[in-house]
Design a protein around this motif. Sequence first.
Motif: not given
Lengths: 282, 216
Positions: A97, B60, B92, B96, B100
């Motif tokens: 991330k 991502v 996702l 996320g 996202e």
Amino acid sequence: MRIFDPHIHMTSRTTDDYEAMYAAGVRAVVEPAFWLGQPRTSPASFFDYFDALLGWEPFRAAQYGIAHHCTLALNPKEANDPRCTPVLDELPRYLVKDSVVAVGEIGYDAMTPAEDTALAAQLQLAADHGLPALVHTPHRDKLAGLHRTLDVVRESALPVERTLLDHLNETTVAAAADSGCWLGFSVYPDTKMDTDRMVTVLRTFGTERILVNSAADWGRSDPLKTREVADAMLAAGFTDDDVDRVLWRNPVAFYGLSGRLRLDVPVPDALHEGNSVLRGGE
Amino acid sequence: MLTPPPPRTRADVAARLPDDQARAWFTEALADATRAATAREAPPAQAPPAPRPAWQLRFVTAGRHCGQDAADAVRALLLIEARADTETLTRLYREGSAAERRAVLLALPSLVDGPQATPLVDDALRTHDTRLIAAAVGPYAAAHLTPHAWRHAVLKCLFTGVPLTAVADLARRAAGDAELARMLAAHAAERTAAGRELSRDLRHALTLTGVPTEEP
């Protein structure tokens, strides 16, 4: 004065703290994943927590003009609970991330075989993901814990220059400094380091590779300790540049090793209407 | 940033990227997404479980490669280019970060025809993150939210300070909605009782309903 708190658990703090931190000069924080006080009983509990560190908490911080990044990991204490260790299998999808700037807090709590396994596995994950690692040194049997930590770090694929050893004190700083790792100090009201002792350490060891944090959490702690250290440094004769190096440039350099640090905070532009952190209806 | 932009074209997005390195990354990411969309039309080359397609990792990591300002548009375009189905969008979103999730919400009107993705909108509307709420009340919500859920979405915007310009199709859905008018009037009365001002957006929404209410 600009301050970067490289270790603070904002999930456990209030919006009053964010406001006071901003007023004191704090413009950036890193929040390491850790133990919540109450033991978790399943991986899902970690995932909700990680999601909060990647969503809600940065949003809260941004509303107070503070950039928020996190480090994610299975903490040493819960690495001992087989109900929690499957978290390790899911960490890779989190470590990619954008706002994850290190693997952490990892390290030792009670120095068990399960902690050995989790520490080694997560140092490898850091190396695999191009991330540095935030390594907590244990509260009990600290010096032995530091040596054991350094052995595992040296055996790992992660270079010492990408490792930050945290919660150091007078008994561990020399060995930690010799290792080539970055050096982290947590300044607390009662335990860990205090402001004056921190200044003494800086006098002895200099300002290179040293990071100072409040490690404020749900226990007795103070999110303004970083500012107190800055003021104490100035009172002791350190320059503004020394303070900026310890409280801004060093954490920026360490977490910048991730390539993911972003220090411009986009502040939501709807605050004239009220603040969603204040629940609406204000 | 609270008013989500409409989906942009490749050229728009490429022009807004910070440098050539980001543009090269963006071109490769779109090629990955196109390959995934094309591969789905062909018979499966290997038995499941297949590895995650490369474009999903690009989805991502778009923020650090393209800059946060362009990341929403880059991610939404990747979803559209890959022709992500509801199952993929749902995964996702669930896996996320907030950024996202926002991109998934922004891409919904381009990718999902029916109401099957409304659970994602409902999830975003349960948060207090104004960036997610603003992304959730776009054209997909206008087309598919039930009257009850849609009215609460409008009220949630007023509560959390999301400008009503973020609410797609507000004038059309609000027109003649007596229940929305009642809820807005009650909200206005509550604010007045607390000695708080009524926002321009609140008055505007009341006007759009066209339903006469007692002036708060």
